[in-house]
Write an enzyme that holds these catalytic residues in place. Structure first.
Site, PDB file in Angstrom:
ATOM      1  CG  ASN A  79      -1.746   1.245   1.366  1.00 31.52           C
ATOM      2  OD1 ASN A  79      -1.883   2.019   0.415  1.00 31.52           O
ATOM      3  ND2 ASN A  79      -2.316   1.455   2.537  1.00 31.52           N
TER       4      ASN A  79
ATOM      5  CE  LYS B 257      -0.121   3.241   4.922  1.00 35.37           C
ATOM      6  NZ  LYS B 257       0.106   3.407   6.371  1.00 35.37           N
TER       7      LYS B 257
ATOM      8  CG  HIS C  12      -5.668   1.775   5.647  1.00 32.67           C
ATOM      9  ND1 HIS C  12      -5.173   2.710   6.544  1.00 32.67           N
ATOM     10  CD2 HIS C  12      -4.644   0.918   5.394  1.00 32.67           C
ATOM     11  CE1 HIS C  12      -3.905   2.419   6.807  1.00 32.67           C
ATOM     12  NE2 HIS C  12      -3.567   1.344   6.129  1.00 32.67           N
TER      13      HIS C  12
ATOM     14  CD  GLU D 103      -2.753   5.519   7.063  1.00 29.25           C
ATOM     15  OE1 GLU D 103      -1.693   5.223   7.628  1.00 29.25           O
ATOM     16  OE2 GLU D 103      -2.886   5.528   5.812  1.00 29.25           O
TER      17      GLU D 103
ATOM     18  CD  GLU E  92      -3.390  -2.172   7.625  1.00 28.24           C
ATOM     19  OE1 GLU E  92      -2.343  -2.195   6.977  1.00 28.24           O
ATOM     20  OE2 GLU E  92      -4.232  -1.258   7.546  1.00 28.24           O
TER      21      GLU E  92
ATOM     22  N   GLY F 234       2.907   2.467  10.946  1.00 22.83           N
ATOM     23  CA  GLY F 234       3.841   3.571  10.767  1.00 22.83           C
ATOM     24  C   GLY F 234       4.564   4.005  12.022  1.00 22.83           C
TER      25      GLY F 234
ATOM     26  CB  SER G 109       5.358  -1.575  12.010  1.00 26.78           C
ATOM     27  OG  SER G 109       5.012  -0.229  12.275  1.00 26.78           O
TER      28      SER G 109
END
Length: 256
Positions: free
Chosen positions: A11, A13, A102, A104, A172, A178, A216
C-alpha cells in the site's frame, strides 16, 4: 478446501510519482525470476493505477506476477461525488483489488463499518477483490477491547456476498501502523484466530478467506509475523515503496 495462497500487497498510500513506476518494474523482474508462490499486489495512488497496470503489462512478465489495486473507492458507480473514485473506474484502469476500511480512512474521514461494507459491495459489483481492513486503537487494546472491536468491525464491514474469492481481510492494529511498533506473535495469533472463528461462523467457506497482517511489517520481522497461524500474507506500507525492501518480505512467505 484448497490451501490458501499467500497474498502480499503493498500500500503506497499518498506516495509515488511516475518515476516510482521503476520500483514496480524492479519488483516484477525479481518476481519473474523467482516465480513466488504468493500472489503479489501493489496499490499505488489513484493517479498511478492505470500507469502501473500498463507498465507491468508492457514488461511482458510483470502483469503475470503482480496485480494492481486501488486504495479506496466510493460505494456508488457514478454521481456527484467530487474527488471520489468508483470501483468501476479502478477496474477499467487495470486494478484487480481495492483496499477499503483502512484505519487512516476510518480515522481521517470518519468512515464507519457500514460505509466500508458498502464500499466492499461496490468492489464486488465491479469485479474487484476487496481488501477489508480491521484493527483496534491503542486505547482499545489497553482497555482489553481488541477482540470485541475487531469482531464488530468484521461483522459490520463484510457484505453478505463476501466469498473467499472476492474478499480478503487485513488485520492492522492502528497503534502499529507507521510507528515501528509491532504486536507480539502471540497477540497477532490471538486476533487472527478470532477473525478466523468469526469467518467460519458466518460464511460456509470461512476457512478459505485469506487474512493478512499489516502494521509496521519490515524485512527484519516479516518471517516471524508470517509464520503465525492464520496469517496468510501481509499488507505492507512504507516498506513496499522500494523493491529492495519489499522483496525480502515477499521472500519470507512467498517463495517455494
Amino acid at each position: 478446501m484448497a490451501a490458501r495462497r499467500p497474498l502480499i500487497v503493498g500500500n503506497w498510500k499518498m506516495n509515488g510519482l511516475t518515476a516510482s513506476l521503476g520500483e514496480a518494474r524492479a519488483l516484477a523482474e525479481k518476481a519473474a525470476a523467482s516465480r513466488p508462490v504468493a500472489e503479489l499486489g501493489l496499490c499505488p495512488p489513484a493517479t498511478l493505477v492505470a500507469a502501473m497496470a500498463n507498465a507491468l503489462k508492457d514488461s511482458a512478465v510483470g502483469a503475470d506476477v503482480i496485480k494492481v489495486g486501488g486504495q479506496d473507492c466510493h460505494a456508488r458507480a457514478s454521481g456527484a461525488h467530487t474527488g471520489d473514485i468508483a470501483a468501476e473506474m479502478l477496474k477499467e484502469a487495470g486494478a484487480a483489488y481495492v483496499i477499503v476500511g483502512h484505519s487512516e480512512r476510518r480515522a481521517d474521514h470518519g468512515e464507519t463499518s457500514e460505509m466500508v461494507r458498502a464500499k466492499a459491495a461496490a468492489a464486488h459489483r465491479a469485479g474487484l477483490i476487496a481488501i477489508v481492513c480491521v484493527g483496534e486503537t491503542l486505547a482499545e487494546r489497553d482497555a482489553g477491547a481488541t477482540l470485541k472491536v475487531v469482531t464488530a468491525q468484521i461483522r459490520g464491514s463484510l457484505p453478505d456476498d463476501a466469498t473467499a474469492a472476492n474478499t480478503v481481510v487485513a488485520y492492522e492494529p492502528v497503534w502499529a501502523i507507521g510507528t515501528g511498533r509491532t504486536p507480539t506473535t502471540a497477540q497477532v495469533a490471538e486476533v487472527h484466530g478470532e477473525i478466523r472463528k468469526d469467518l467460519l461462523a458466518r460464511f460456509d467457506e470461512g476457512a478459505g478467506f485469506r487474512i493478512l497482517y499489516g502494521g509496521s511489517v519490515k524485512p527484519d520481522n516479516a518471517a516471524e509475523l508470517m509464520a503465525v497461524a492464520d496469517v496468510d500474507g501481509a499488507l505492507v506500507g512504507g516498506a513496499s515503496l522500494k523493491a529492495a525492501d519489499f522483496w525480502p518480505i515477499v521472500a519470507a512467505k512467498g517463495l517455494q
